[in-house]
Enzyme design. Structure first.
Site, PDB file in Angstrom:
ATOM      1  N   LYS A 122       0.834  -1.206   0.000  1.00  0.00           N
ATOM      2  CA  LYS A 122       0.000   0.000   0.000  1.00  0.00           C
ATOM      3  C   LYS A 122       0.867   1.255   0.000  1.00  0.00           C
ATOM      4  O   LYS A 122       0.623   2.189  -0.776  1.00  0.00           O
ATOM      5  CB  LYS A 122      -0.896  -0.012   1.250  1.00  0.00           C
ATOM      6  CG  LYS A 122      -1.553   1.321   1.545  1.00  0.00           C
ATOM      7  CD  LYS A 122      -2.439   1.249   2.752  1.00  0.00           C
ATOM      8  CE  LYS A 122      -1.742   1.527   4.060  1.00  0.00           C
ATOM      9  NZ  LYS A 122      -1.386   2.940   4.300  1.00  0.00           N
ATOM     10  N   ASN A 123       1.876   1.281   0.870  1.00  0.00           N
ATOM     11  CA  ASN A 123       2.667   2.504   1.035  1.00  0.00           C
ATOM     12  C   ASN A 123       3.622   2.766  -0.125  1.00  0.00           C
ATOM     13  O   ASN A 123       4.280   3.802  -0.170  1.00  0.00           O
ATOM     14  CB  ASN A 123       3.439   2.473   2.351  1.00  0.00           C
ATOM     15  CG  ASN A 123       2.518   2.707   3.534  1.00  0.00           C
ATOM     16  OD1 ASN A 123       1.327   2.980   3.362  1.00  0.00           O
ATOM     17  ND2 ASN A 123       3.062   2.596   4.741  1.00  0.00           N
ATOM     18  N   ARG A 182      -4.715  10.472   4.759  1.00  0.00           N
ATOM     19  CA  ARG A 182      -3.676  11.505   4.842  1.00  0.00           C
ATOM     20  C   ARG A 182      -2.710  11.464   3.657  1.00  0.00           C
ATOM     21  O   ARG A 182      -2.177  12.490   3.251  1.00  0.00           O
ATOM     22  CB  ARG A 182      -2.847  11.295   6.099  1.00  0.00           C
ATOM     23  CG  ARG A 182      -3.544  11.596   7.383  1.00  0.00           C
ATOM     24  CD  ARG A 182      -2.557  11.356   8.508  1.00  0.00           C
ATOM     25  NE  ARG A 182      -1.268  11.973   8.212  1.00  0.00           N
ATOM     26  CZ  ARG A 182      -0.953  13.225   8.451  1.00  0.00           C
ATOM     27  NH1 ARG A 182      -1.813  14.012   9.024  1.00  0.00           N
ATOM     28  NH2 ARG A 182       0.240  13.705   8.140  1.00  0.00           N
ATOM     29  N   CYS A 193      -5.522  13.185  13.452  1.00  0.00           N
ATOM     30  CA  CYS A 193      -5.298  11.799  13.097  1.00  0.00           C
ATOM     31  C   CYS A 193      -5.231  11.013  14.392  1.00  0.00           C
ATOM     32  O   CYS A 193      -4.751  11.521  15.398  1.00  0.00           O
ATOM     33  CB  CYS A 193      -3.986  11.703  12.343  1.00  0.00           C
ATOM     34  SG  CYS A 193      -3.419  10.044  12.103  1.00  0.00           S
ATOM     35  N   ARG A 252       0.849  14.436  13.472  1.00  0.00           N
ATOM     36  CA  ARG A 252       1.306  14.172  12.109  1.00  0.00           C
ATOM     37  C   ARG A 252       1.241  15.396  11.185  1.00  0.00           C
ATOM     38  O   ARG A 252       0.451  15.452  10.245  1.00  0.00           O
ATOM     39  CB  ARG A 252       0.505  13.017  11.489  1.00  0.00           C
ATOM     40  CG  ARG A 252       0.749  11.717  12.187  1.00  0.00           C
ATOM     41  CD  ARG A 252       0.015  10.582  11.563  1.00  0.00           C
ATOM     42  NE  ARG A 252       0.752   9.940  10.459  1.00  0.00           N
ATOM     43  CZ  ARG A 252       0.338   8.837   9.849  1.00  0.00           C
ATOM     44  NH1 ARG A 252      -0.794   8.278  10.197  1.00  0.00           N
ATOM     45  NH2 ARG A 252       1.048   8.311   8.900  1.00  0.00           N
ATOM     46  N   ASP A 283       4.985   0.584  12.063  1.00  0.00           N
ATOM     47  CA  ASP A 283       3.781  -0.095  11.558  1.00  0.00           C
ATOM     48  C   ASP A 283       3.692  -1.556  12.000  1.00  0.00           C
ATOM     49  O   ASP A 283       2.693  -2.227  11.730  1.00  0.00           O
ATOM     50  CB  ASP A 283       3.726  -0.013  10.025  1.00  0.00           C
ATOM     51  CG  ASP A 283       3.313   1.371   9.550  1.00  0.00           C
ATOM     52  OD1 ASP A 283       2.897   2.199  10.384  1.00  0.00           O
ATOM     53  OD2 ASP A 283       3.391   1.630   8.328  1.00  0.00           O
ATOM     54  N   VAL A 333       8.411   6.912  16.899  1.00  0.00           N
ATOM     55  CA  VAL A 333       8.077   7.624  15.652  1.00  0.00           C
ATOM     56  C   VAL A 333       6.825   8.486  15.818  1.00  0.00           C
ATOM     57  O   VAL A 333       6.808   9.650  15.420  1.00  0.00           O
ATOM     58  CB  VAL A 333       7.922   6.631  14.475  1.00  0.00           C
ATOM     59  CG1 VAL A 333       7.555   7.371  13.193  1.00  0.00           C
ATOM     60  CG2 VAL A 333       9.210   5.843  14.274  1.00  0.00           C
ATOM     61  N   ARG A 368      -8.401  -0.671   5.099  1.00  0.00           N
ATOM     62  CA  ARG A 368      -7.542   0.321   4.459  1.00  0.00           C
ATOM     63  C   ARG A 368      -6.184  -0.281   4.110  1.00  0.00           C
ATOM     64  O   ARG A 368      -5.511   0.213   3.206  1.00  0.00           O
ATOM     65  CB  ARG A 368      -7.315   1.525   5.389  1.00  0.00           C
ATOM     66  CG  ARG A 368      -8.547   2.373   5.603  1.00  0.00           C
ATOM     67  CD  ARG A 368      -8.186   3.605   6.382  1.00  0.00           C
ATOM     68  NE  ARG A 368      -6.898   4.096   5.934  1.00  0.00           N
ATOM     69  CZ  ARG A 368      -5.964   4.633   6.716  1.00  0.00           C
ATOM     70  NH1 ARG A 368      -6.188   4.765   8.011  1.00  0.00           N
ATOM     71  NH2 ARG A 368      -4.836   5.054   6.239  1.00  0.00           N
TER      72      ARG A 368
HETATM   73  C1  UD1 Z   1       4.442   6.859   6.496  1.00  0.00           C
HETATM   74  C2  UD1 Z   1       3.606   5.631   6.271  1.00  0.00           C
HETATM   75  C3  UD1 Z   1       3.081   5.112   7.596  1.00  0.00           C
HETATM   76  C4  UD1 Z   1       4.234   4.906   8.584  1.00  0.00           C
HETATM   77  C5  UD1 Z   1       5.107   6.147   8.689  1.00  0.00           C
HETATM   78  C6  UD1 Z   1       6.361   5.918   9.512  1.00  0.00           C
HETATM   79  C7  UD1 Z   1       2.708   6.008   4.056  1.00  0.00           C
HETATM   80  C8  UD1 Z   1       1.525   6.330   3.213  1.00  0.00           C
HETATM   81  N1  UD1 Z   1       2.520   5.967   5.381  1.00  0.00           N
HETATM   82  O1  UD1 Z   1       3.591   7.859   7.052  1.00  0.00           O
HETATM   83  O2  UD1 Z   1       2.411   3.870   7.358  1.00  0.00           O
HETATM   84  O3  UD1 Z   1       3.695   4.612   9.860  1.00  0.00           O
HETATM   85  O4  UD1 Z   1       5.518   6.569   7.374  1.00  0.00           O
HETATM   86  O5  UD1 Z   1       7.088   4.860   9.019  1.00  0.00           O
HETATM   87  O6  UD1 Z   1       3.783   5.756   3.558  1.00  0.00           O
HETATM   88  N2  UD1 Z   1       6.658  14.746  10.634  1.00  0.00           N
HETATM   89  C9  UD1 Z   1       6.815  16.102  10.874  1.00  0.00           C
HETATM   90  N3  UD1 Z   1       6.628  16.975   9.848  1.00  0.00           N
HETATM   91  C10 UD1 Z   1       6.295  16.572   8.578  1.00  0.00           C
HETATM   92  C11 UD1 Z   1       6.139  15.201   8.342  1.00  0.00           C
HETATM   93  C12 UD1 Z   1       6.335  14.311   9.384  1.00  0.00           C
HETATM   94  O7  UD1 Z   1       7.101  16.502  11.983  1.00  0.00           O
HETATM   95  O8  UD1 Z   1       6.130  17.432   7.701  1.00  0.00           O
HETATM   96  C13 UD1 Z   1       6.847  13.765  11.738  1.00  0.00           C
HETATM   97  C14 UD1 Z   1       5.575  13.006  12.083  1.00  0.00           C
HETATM   98  O9  UD1 Z   1       4.785  13.712  12.994  1.00  0.00           O
HETATM   99  C15 UD1 Z   1       6.149  11.731  12.680  1.00  0.00           C
HETATM  100  C16 UD1 Z   1       7.445  11.518  11.899  1.00  0.00           C
HETATM  101  O10 UD1 Z   1       7.724  12.762  11.277  1.00  0.00           O
HETATM  102  O11 UD1 Z   1       6.451  11.890  14.025  1.00  0.00           O
HETATM  103  C17 UD1 Z   1       7.384  10.449  10.832  1.00  0.00           C
HETATM  104  O12 UD1 Z   1       6.248  10.638  10.038  1.00  0.00           O
HETATM  105  P1  UD1 Z   1       6.239  10.321   8.481  1.00  0.00           P
HETATM  106  O13 UD1 Z   1       7.392   9.470   8.118  1.00  0.00           O
HETATM  107  O14 UD1 Z   1       6.038  11.584   7.729  1.00  0.00           O
HETATM  108  O15 UD1 Z   1       4.917   9.460   8.342  1.00  0.00           O
HETATM  109  P2  UD1 Z   1       4.030   9.378   7.053  1.00  0.00           P
HETATM  110  O16 UD1 Z   1       4.886   9.627   5.856  1.00  0.00           O
HETATM  111  O17 UD1 Z   1       2.796  10.176   7.238  1.00  0.00           O
END
Ligand code: UD1
Length: 420
Positions: free
Chosen positions: A22-23, A93, A117, A122, A307, A329, A399
Protein backbone atom coordinates in the site's frame (compact mmCIF):
# COMPACT_ATOMS: atom_id res chain seq x y z
CA UNK A 1 -20.12 -0.96 9.94
CA UNK A 2 -18.63 -4.39 9.25
CA UNK A 3 -17.18 -6.43 12.09
CA UNK A 4 -14.89 -9.44 12.26
CA UNK A 5 -15.89 -12.41 14.39
CA UNK A 6 -12.98 -14.59 15.44
CA UNK A 7 -13.04 -17.91 17.26
CA UNK A 8 -9.56 -18.10 18.72
CA UNK A 9 -7.29 -20.86 19.87
CA UNK A 10 -6.11 -22.59 16.69
CA UNK A 11 -2.51 -22.35 15.45
CA UNK A 12 -2.31 -20.87 11.95
CA UNK A 13 -1.04 -23.33 9.35
CA UNK A 14 -0.81 -22.86 5.60
CA UNK A 15 0.35 -20.79 2.63
CA UNK A 16 -0.79 -17.45 1.29
CA UNK A 17 0.31 -14.80 -1.20
CA UNK A 18 1.39 -11.36 -0.05
CA UNK A 19 -0.18 -8.37 -1.81
CA UNK A 20 1.52 -5.31 -3.28
CA UNK A 21 2.59 -2.65 -0.77
CA UNK A 22 0.00 0.00 0.00
CA UNK A 23 2.67 2.50 1.03
CA UNK A 24 4.46 2.02 -2.25
CA UNK A 25 1.34 2.02 -4.41
CA UNK A 26 0.09 5.34 -3.01
CA UNK A 27 3.13 7.49 -3.89
CA UNK A 28 3.53 5.69 -7.22
CA UNK A 29 -0.08 6.45 -8.17
CA UNK A 30 0.59 10.10 -7.22
CA UNK A 31 3.78 10.04 -9.33
CA UNK A 32 1.76 9.20 -12.44
CA UNK A 33 0.75 12.91 -12.36
CA UNK A 34 4.32 13.79 -13.37
CA UNK A 35 4.39 11.95 -16.68
CA UNK A 36 3.42 13.23 -20.11
CA UNK A 37 2.69 9.68 -21.24
CA UNK A 38 0.53 6.88 -19.87
CA UNK A 39 1.81 5.10 -16.76
CA UNK A 40 0.58 1.61 -15.87
CA UNK A 41 0.92 0.54 -12.26
CA UNK A 42 0.69 -3.21 -11.51
CA UNK A 43 0.54 -5.42 -8.40
CA UNK A 44 -1.80 -2.92 -6.72
CA UNK A 45 -3.49 -4.29 -3.62
CA UNK A 46 -7.32 -4.28 -3.42
CA UNK A 47 -7.61 -1.82 -0.56
CA UNK A 48 -9.79 1.13 0.39
CA UNK A 49 -6.79 3.50 0.46
CA UNK A 50 -5.90 2.53 -3.12
CA UNK A 51 -9.52 3.09 -4.20
CA UNK A 52 -9.41 6.50 -2.49
CA UNK A 53 -6.24 7.49 -4.37
CA UNK A 54 -7.77 6.28 -7.66
CA UNK A 55 -10.95 8.24 -6.85
CA UNK A 56 -8.86 11.31 -6.10
CA UNK A 57 -7.11 11.09 -9.48
CA UNK A 58 -10.49 10.52 -11.15
CA UNK A 59 -11.99 13.59 -9.45
CA UNK A 60 -9.17 15.67 -10.92
CA UNK A 61 -10.29 14.55 -14.35
CA UNK A 62 -7.39 12.17 -14.89
CA UNK A 63 -8.32 9.28 -17.21
CA UNK A 64 -7.89 5.88 -15.63
CA UNK A 65 -8.20 2.39 -17.06
CA UNK A 66 -8.46 -0.35 -14.45
CA UNK A 67 -8.15 -3.99 -15.48
CA UNK A 68 -9.51 -6.96 -13.57
CA UNK A 69 -6.06 -7.81 -12.17
CA UNK A 70 -5.83 -4.38 -10.52
CA UNK A 71 -3.41 -2.83 -12.94
CA UNK A 72 -4.24 0.81 -13.44
CA UNK A 73 -3.28 2.88 -16.46
CA UNK A 74 -3.17 6.60 -15.74
CA UNK A 75 -3.13 9.40 -18.30
CA UNK A 76 -2.38 12.61 -16.42
CA UNK A 77 -2.63 14.70 -19.61
CA UNK A 78 -6.39 14.78 -19.20
CA UNK A 79 -6.20 16.53 -15.79
CA UNK A 80 -8.81 19.29 -15.31
CA UNK A 81 -8.93 20.09 -11.59
CA UNK A 82 -5.80 20.75 -9.56
CA UNK A 83 -7.55 20.17 -6.25
CA UNK A 84 -7.53 17.38 -3.67
CA UNK A 85 -10.78 18.02 -1.78
CA UNK A 86 -11.34 17.70 1.97
CA UNK A 87 -13.84 14.79 1.72
CA UNK A 88 -11.13 12.57 0.26
CA UNK A 89 -8.08 13.89 2.11
CA UNK A 90 -9.77 13.50 5.50
CA UNK A 91 -10.22 9.76 4.88
CA UNK A 92 -6.61 9.32 3.79
CA UNK A 93 -3.68 11.51 4.84
CA UNK A 94 -1.51 10.10 2.05
CA UNK A 95 -3.55 12.28 -0.38
CA UNK A 96 -0.93 14.92 0.47
CA UNK A 97 1.32 12.98 -1.95
CA UNK A 98 -0.34 14.69 -4.94
CA UNK A 99 0.92 18.11 -3.79
CA UNK A 100 4.51 17.83 -5.06
CA UNK A 101 3.71 16.22 -8.45
CA UNK A 102 0.88 18.67 -9.21
CA UNK A 103 2.82 21.83 -8.50
CA UNK A 104 5.92 20.48 -10.30
CA UNK A 105 4.03 19.45 -13.46
CA UNK A 106 1.11 21.87 -13.65
CA UNK A 107 2.40 24.85 -11.65
CA UNK A 108 -0.50 24.83 -9.22
CA UNK A 109 -2.03 22.61 -6.52
CA UNK A 110 -4.77 22.92 -3.92
CA UNK A 111 -4.68 20.18 -1.32
CA UNK A 112 -6.81 20.07 1.80
CA UNK A 113 -4.85 19.97 5.04
CA UNK A 114 -5.06 16.41 6.40
CA UNK A 115 -6.12 17.54 9.88
CA UNK A 116 -6.23 15.41 13.03
CA UNK A 117 -5.30 11.80 13.10
CA UNK A 118 -5.78 8.97 15.57
CA UNK A 119 -2.02 8.44 15.98
CA UNK A 120 -0.73 11.88 16.89
CA UNK A 121 -0.64 15.27 15.23
CA UNK A 122 1.31 14.17 12.11
CA UNK A 123 2.05 17.59 10.59
CA UNK A 124 3.05 18.21 6.96
CA UNK A 125 5.30 21.22 7.60
CA UNK A 126 8.35 19.55 6.06
CA UNK A 127 6.50 18.87 2.79
CA UNK A 128 5.53 22.56 2.62
CA UNK A 129 8.94 23.96 3.63
CA UNK A 130 10.75 21.79 1.09
CA UNK A 131 8.51 22.94 -1.75
CA UNK A 132 9.02 26.56 -0.66
CA UNK A 133 12.77 26.02 -0.80
CA UNK A 134 12.28 24.83 -4.38
CA UNK A 135 10.58 28.11 -5.23
CA UNK A 136 6.89 27.27 -4.81
CA UNK A 137 4.69 29.98 -3.33
CA UNK A 138 2.55 28.48 -0.65
CA UNK A 139 -0.49 29.87 1.06
CA UNK A 140 -2.37 27.99 3.75
CA UNK A 141 -5.92 29.30 3.80
CA UNK A 142 -9.40 27.97 4.42
CA UNK A 143 -8.07 24.55 5.43
CA UNK A 144 -6.20 24.15 2.13
CA UNK A 145 -2.57 24.27 1.06
CA UNK A 146 -2.44 26.37 -2.12
CA UNK A 147 0.84 25.99 -4.00
CA UNK A 148 1.87 27.97 -7.07
CA UNK A 149 4.91 28.07 -9.28
CA UNK A 150 4.89 30.23 -12.42
CA UNK A 151 7.89 28.61 -14.05
CA UNK A 152 9.63 25.31 -13.19
CA UNK A 153 10.53 24.54 -9.57
CA UNK A 154 14.22 25.05 -8.84
CA UNK A 155 16.58 22.42 -7.46
CA UNK A 156 17.50 23.04 -3.81
CA UNK A 157 19.54 21.67 -0.94
CA UNK A 158 16.96 20.49 1.58
CA UNK A 159 17.66 19.20 5.06
CA UNK A 160 14.72 17.36 6.62
CA UNK A 161 14.96 17.79 10.38
CA UNK A 162 12.78 14.72 11.01
CA UNK A 163 12.92 11.59 8.88
CA UNK A 164 9.61 11.65 7.02
CA UNK A 165 8.53 8.99 4.53
CA UNK A 166 5.81 10.81 2.59
CA UNK A 167 7.74 14.09 2.98
CA UNK A 168 10.77 12.56 1.27
CA UNK A 169 8.50 11.10 -1.41
CA UNK A 170 6.66 14.36 -2.09
CA UNK A 171 9.90 16.31 -2.48
CA UNK A 172 11.60 13.61 -4.56
CA UNK A 173 8.66 13.65 -6.99
CA UNK A 174 8.66 17.46 -7.19
CA UNK A 175 12.44 17.54 -7.72
CA UNK A 176 12.20 15.08 -10.64
CA UNK A 177 10.79 17.88 -12.83
CA UNK A 178 12.65 20.81 -11.22
CA UNK A 179 15.30 22.85 -12.92
CA UNK A 180 18.68 21.79 -11.50
CA UNK A 181 19.83 19.45 -8.76
CA UNK A 182 17.99 18.77 -5.51
CA UNK A 183 19.73 17.16 -2.56
CA UNK A 184 17.51 15.70 0.15
CA UNK A 185 19.44 15.23 3.38
CA UNK A 186 18.23 13.07 6.26
CA UNK A 187 15.89 11.46 3.73
CA UNK A 188 13.79 8.40 4.59
CA UNK A 189 15.41 5.10 3.54
CA UNK A 190 12.24 2.99 3.55
CA UNK A 191 11.92 0.36 0.78
CA UNK A 192 8.79 2.19 -0.42
CA UNK A 193 10.89 5.34 -1.00
CA UNK A 194 13.32 3.21 -3.02
CA UNK A 195 10.42 1.69 -4.99
CA UNK A 196 9.11 5.16 -5.85
CA UNK A 197 12.61 6.23 -6.95
CA UNK A 198 12.82 3.16 -9.21
CA UNK A 199 9.44 4.05 -10.72
CA UNK A 200 10.56 7.64 -11.32
CA UNK A 201 13.72 6.33 -13.00
CA UNK A 202 11.55 4.10 -15.22
CA UNK A 203 9.70 7.32 -16.19
CA UNK A 204 13.00 8.94 -17.21
CA UNK A 205 13.97 10.70 -13.97
CA UNK A 206 17.56 10.98 -12.76
CA UNK A 207 17.54 9.92 -9.10
CA UNK A 208 20.60 8.72 -7.19
CA UNK A 209 21.27 7.64 -3.64
CA UNK A 210 17.77 6.33 -2.87
CA UNK A 211 17.97 3.84 -0.01
CA UNK A 212 20.56 6.09 1.70
CA UNK A 213 19.86 9.21 3.75
CA UNK A 214 21.08 11.54 0.96
CA UNK A 215 19.07 11.47 -2.24
CA UNK A 216 20.24 13.44 -5.25
CA UNK A 217 17.75 14.29 -7.97
CA UNK A 218 18.83 15.87 -11.24
CA UNK A 219 15.67 17.46 -12.60
CA UNK A 220 14.61 16.68 -16.17
CA UNK A 221 12.27 18.65 -18.44
CA UNK A 222 9.70 15.92 -18.86
CA UNK A 223 8.92 12.38 -17.82
CA UNK A 224 7.43 9.66 -19.99
CA UNK A 225 5.04 6.75 -19.49
CA UNK A 226 6.12 3.33 -18.21
CA UNK A 227 4.87 0.12 -16.63
CA UNK A 228 5.79 -0.45 -12.99
CA UNK A 229 4.86 -3.21 -10.53
CA UNK A 230 4.88 -2.19 -6.86
CA UNK A 231 6.96 -4.16 -4.36
CA UNK A 232 5.44 -6.65 -1.86
CA UNK A 233 3.89 -5.32 1.34
CA UNK A 234 6.41 -5.78 4.17
CA UNK A 235 3.88 -4.82 6.86
CA UNK A 236 1.33 -7.35 5.62
CA UNK A 237 4.14 -9.93 5.51
CA UNK A 238 5.23 -9.08 9.05
CA UNK A 239 1.65 -9.15 10.35
CA UNK A 240 1.00 -12.72 9.13
CA UNK A 241 4.39 -13.87 10.44
CA UNK A 242 3.55 -12.34 13.80
CA UNK A 243 0.10 -13.97 13.81
CA UNK A 244 1.67 -17.37 13.08
CA UNK A 245 4.24 -16.88 15.86
CA UNK A 246 1.60 -15.78 18.40
CA UNK A 247 -0.62 -18.80 17.62
CA UNK A 248 2.38 -21.19 17.76
CA UNK A 249 1.72 -22.09 14.13
CA UNK A 250 3.39 -22.16 10.74
CA UNK A 251 2.98 -19.99 7.69
CA UNK A 252 4.54 -19.87 4.23
CA UNK A 253 4.24 -16.45 2.59
CA UNK A 254 4.75 -16.24 -1.16
CA UNK A 255 5.52 -13.24 -3.40
CA UNK A 256 7.32 -11.37 -0.66
CA UNK A 257 10.92 -10.39 0.13
CA UNK A 258 13.04 -11.06 3.18
CA UNK A 259 15.56 -8.27 2.49
CA UNK A 260 13.02 -5.54 3.36
CA UNK A 261 12.07 -7.13 6.69
CA UNK A 262 15.37 -7.68 8.45
CA UNK A 263 14.56 -5.96 11.77
CA UNK A 264 11.22 -7.78 12.02
CA UNK A 265 12.67 -11.20 11.14
CA UNK A 266 15.40 -10.75 13.77
CA UNK A 267 12.78 -10.06 16.44
CA UNK A 268 10.71 -13.05 15.34
CA UNK A 269 13.80 -15.26 15.60
CA UNK A 270 14.29 -13.93 19.13
CA UNK A 271 10.79 -15.18 19.98
CA UNK A 272 12.01 -18.68 19.11
CA UNK A 273 10.56 -18.88 15.59
CA UNK A 274 12.33 -20.94 12.94
CA UNK A 275 12.52 -18.85 9.80
CA UNK A 276 13.54 -19.98 6.33
CA UNK A 277 13.59 -17.77 3.27
CA UNK A 278 13.99 -17.96 -0.48
CA UNK A 279 14.11 -15.36 -3.24
CA UNK A 280 10.40 -14.57 -3.01
CA UNK A 281 9.10 -16.44 0.04
CA UNK A 282 9.39 -16.57 3.83
CA UNK A 283 8.36 -19.45 6.08
CA UNK A 284 7.94 -19.22 9.84
CA UNK A 285 7.46 -22.26 12.04
CA UNK A 286 6.95 -22.24 15.83
CA UNK A 287 6.65 -26.04 16.00
CA UNK A 288 3.91 -25.62 18.61
CA UNK A 289 6.14 -23.68 21.00
CA UNK A 290 5.07 -20.63 22.95
CA UNK A 291 6.91 -17.49 21.77
CA UNK A 292 9.36 -15.71 24.09
CA UNK A 293 8.70 -12.03 24.84
CA UNK A 294 10.92 -9.50 23.03
CA UNK A 295 12.02 -5.92 23.71
CA UNK A 296 11.91 -3.50 20.83
CA UNK A 297 12.07 0.14 19.89
CA UNK A 298 10.57 1.63 16.75
CA UNK A 299 12.57 4.01 14.54
CA UNK A 300 12.87 4.88 10.84
CA UNK A 301 14.07 2.16 8.43
CA UNK A 302 16.20 0.04 8.64
CA UNK A 303 15.28 -0.10 12.36
CA UNK A 304 12.10 -1.75 13.63
CA UNK A 305 9.03 -0.25 11.87
CA UNK A 306 6.35 1.61 13.81
CA UNK A 307 3.78 -0.10 11.56
CA UNK A 308 4.67 -3.45 13.20
CA UNK A 309 4.65 -2.21 16.81
CA UNK A 310 1.02 -3.02 17.67
CA UNK A 311 1.26 -6.57 16.31
CA UNK A 312 4.30 -7.27 18.54
CA UNK A 313 2.46 -5.91 21.59
CA UNK A 314 -0.23 -8.56 20.90
CA UNK A 315 2.47 -11.23 20.46
CA UNK A 316 4.18 -10.24 23.71
CA UNK A 317 0.82 -10.38 25.50
CA UNK A 318 0.81 -14.19 25.15
CA UNK A 319 4.56 -14.76 25.20
CA UNK A 320 6.76 -16.23 27.91
CA UNK A 321 8.30 -13.43 29.97
CA UNK A 322 8.02 -9.66 29.85
CA UNK A 323 8.75 -7.46 26.86
CA UNK A 324 9.07 -3.70 26.59
CA UNK A 325 7.94 -1.95 23.44
CA UNK A 326 9.01 1.66 22.88
CA UNK A 327 7.41 3.86 20.22
CA UNK A 328 9.63 6.70 19.02
CA UNK A 329 8.08 7.62 15.65
CA UNK A 330 4.54 8.67 16.58
CA UNK A 331 3.03 10.02 19.77
CA UNK A 332 -0.18 8.42 20.95
CA UNK A 333 0.23 5.16 19.05
CA UNK A 334 -0.83 2.81 21.84
CA UNK A 335 -4.58 2.89 21.42
CA UNK A 336 -4.60 -0.92 20.99
CA UNK A 337 -3.29 -1.33 24.55
CA UNK A 338 -6.60 -0.46 26.22
CA UNK A 339 -8.44 -2.90 23.96
CA UNK A 340 -5.89 -5.67 24.60
CA UNK A 341 -6.31 -5.10 28.34
CA UNK A 342 -10.05 -5.71 27.84
CA UNK A 343 -9.05 -9.14 26.53
CA UNK A 344 -7.11 -9.78 29.74
CA UNK A 345 -3.64 -8.62 28.64
CA UNK A 346 -1.27 -7.42 31.37
CA UNK A 347 0.21 -4.18 30.01
CA UNK A 348 1.46 -1.02 31.70
CA UNK A 349 2.01 2.13 29.72
CA UNK A 350 4.88 4.31 30.89
CA UNK A 351 5.22 7.28 28.57
CA UNK A 352 6.05 5.95 25.14
CA UNK A 353 6.86 2.45 26.42
CA UNK A 354 4.48 -0.45 26.91
CA UNK A 355 5.61 -3.05 29.43
CA UNK A 356 3.89 -6.26 28.39
CA UNK A 357 3.84 -9.21 30.79
CA UNK A 358 3.02 -12.35 28.83
CA UNK A 359 0.09 -14.49 29.96
CA UNK A 360 -0.83 -18.09 29.14
CA UNK A 361 -3.89 -16.93 27.25
CA UNK A 362 -6.15 -13.97 26.47
CA UNK A 363 -9.93 -14.06 26.62
CA UNK A 364 -12.18 -13.18 23.70
CA UNK A 365 -14.13 -9.91 24.02
CA UNK A 366 -15.84 -7.29 21.88
CA UNK A 367 -13.13 -4.77 20.94
CA UNK A 368 -12.85 -1.71 18.75
CA UNK A 369 -10.26 -1.00 16.07
CA UNK A 370 -8.86 2.53 16.36
CA UNK A 371 -6.35 2.68 13.52
CA UNK A 372 -4.97 0.44 10.83
CA UNK A 373 -2.15 -1.37 12.63
CA UNK A 374 -3.95 -1.32 15.99
CA UNK A 375 -6.74 -3.31 14.35
CA UNK A 376 -4.23 -5.88 13.10
CA UNK A 377 -3.04 -6.38 16.67
CA UNK A 378 -6.63 -6.98 17.82
CA UNK A 379 -7.09 -9.62 15.12
CA UNK A 380 -3.88 -11.36 16.29
CA UNK A 381 -5.14 -11.19 19.88
CA UNK A 382 -8.49 -12.63 18.73
CA UNK A 383 -6.70 -15.52 17.02
CA UNK A 384 -4.86 -16.50 20.22
CA UNK A 385 -7.68 -15.78 22.67
CA UNK A 386 -9.96 -18.34 24.23
CA UNK A 387 -13.51 -17.85 23.02
CA UNK A 388 -14.98 -15.31 20.66
CA UNK A 389 -13.64 -11.88 19.76
CA UNK A 390 -15.71 -9.37 17.83
CA UNK A 391 -13.60 -6.61 16.27
CA UNK A 392 -15.67 -3.52 15.48
CA UNK A 393 -14.80 -0.66 13.08
CA UNK A 394 -12.81 -2.84 10.75
CA UNK A 395 -12.95 -0.21 8.03
CA UNK A 396 -9.53 0.65 9.46
CA UNK A 397 -8.27 -2.84 8.62
CA UNK A 398 -9.73 -2.72 5.12
CA UNK A 399 -7.54 0.32 4.46
CA UNK A 400 -4.40 -1.79 4.68
CA UNK A 401 -5.05 -5.55 4.57
CA UNK A 402 -6.36 -7.16 1.40
CA UNK A 403 -9.01 -9.85 2.06
CA UNK A 404 -7.79 -10.40 5.61
CA UNK A 405 -10.51 -12.85 6.57
CA UNK A 406 -10.08 -14.92 3.39
CA UNK A 407 -6.31 -15.09 3.90
CA UNK A 408 -6.67 -16.08 7.56
CA UNK A 409 -9.29 -18.69 6.61
CA UNK A 410 -6.75 -20.16 4.18
CA UNK A 411 -4.41 -20.45 7.18
CA UNK A 412 -7.07 -22.39 9.09
CA UNK A 413 -8.45 -19.58 11.28
CA UNK A 414 -12.12 -19.44 12.23
CA UNK A 415 -12.94 -15.89 11.26
CA UNK A 416 -15.81 -14.28 9.39
CA UNK A 417 -17.01 -10.85 8.41
CA UNK A 418 -20.31 -9.71 9.80
CA UNK A 419 -21.72 -7.03 7.53
CA UNK A 420 -23.25 -4.15 9.46
C1 UD1 B 1 4.44 6.86 6.50
C2 UD1 B 1 3.61 5.63 6.27
C3 UD1 B 1 3.08 5.11 7.60
C4 UD1 B 1 4.23 4.91 8.58
C5 UD1 B 1 5.11 6.15 8.69
C6 UD1 B 1 6.36 5.92 9.51
C7 UD1 B 1 2.71 6.01 4.06
C8 UD1 B 1 1.52 6.33 3.21
N1 UD1 B 1 2.52 5.97 5.38
O1 UD1 B 1 3.59 7.86 7.05
O2 UD1 B 1 2.41 3.87 7.36
O3 UD1 B 1 3.69 4.61 9.86
O4 UD1 B 1 5.52 6.57 7.37
O5 UD1 B 1 7.09 4.86 9.02
O6 UD1 B 1 3.78 5.76 3.56
N2 UD1 B 1 6.66 14.75 10.63
C9 UD1 B 1 6.82 16.10 10.87
N3 UD1 B 1 6.63 16.98 9.85
C10 UD1 B 1 6.29 16.57 8.58
C11 UD1 B 1 6.14 15.20 8.34
C12 UD1 B 1 6.33 14.31 9.38
O7 UD1 B 1 7.10 16.50 11.98
O8 UD1 B 1 6.13 17.43 7.70
C13 UD1 B 1 6.85 13.76 11.74
C14 UD1 B 1 5.57 13.01 12.08
O9 UD1 B 1 4.78 13.71 12.99
C15 UD1 B 1 6.15 11.73 12.68
C16 UD1 B 1 7.44 11.52 11.90
O10 UD1 B 1 7.72 12.76 11.28
O11 UD1 B 1 6.45 11.89 14.03
C17 UD1 B 1 7.38 10.45 10.83
O12 UD1 B 1 6.25 10.64 10.04
P1 UD1 B 1 6.24 10.32 8.48
O13 UD1 B 1 7.39 9.47 8.12
O14 UD1 B 1 6.04 11.58 7.73
O15 UD1 B 1 4.92 9.46 8.34
P2 UD1 B 1 4.03 9.38 7.05
O16 UD1 B 1 4.89 9.63 5.86
O17 UD1 B 1 2.80 10.18 7.24
Amino acid sequence: MDKLLIQGGQPLDGEIRVSGAKNSALPILAATLLADGKVTVGNLPHLNDITTMIELLGRMGVELLIDERMSVQVDANSIKELTAPYELVKTMRASILVLGPMVAHFGEAHVSLPGGCAIGTRPVNLHVQGLEQMGAEILVEGGYIHAYCKDRLKGAHIFLDTVTVTGTENLMMAAALADGVTILENAAREPEVVDLAECLIAMGADVRGHGTSTIEIHGVESLHGCHFDVLPDRVETGTYLCAAAATRGRVLLKDTREDILEAVLLKLEETGAEISTGKDWIELNMRGRRPRAVNLRTAPYPAFPTDMQAQFVALNAVAEGTGSVTETVFENRFMHVQELIRMGADIDLEGNTAIVRGLDYLTGAPVMATDLRASASLVIAGLVARGETLVDRIYHIDRGYECIEEKLQLLGATIRRIPG
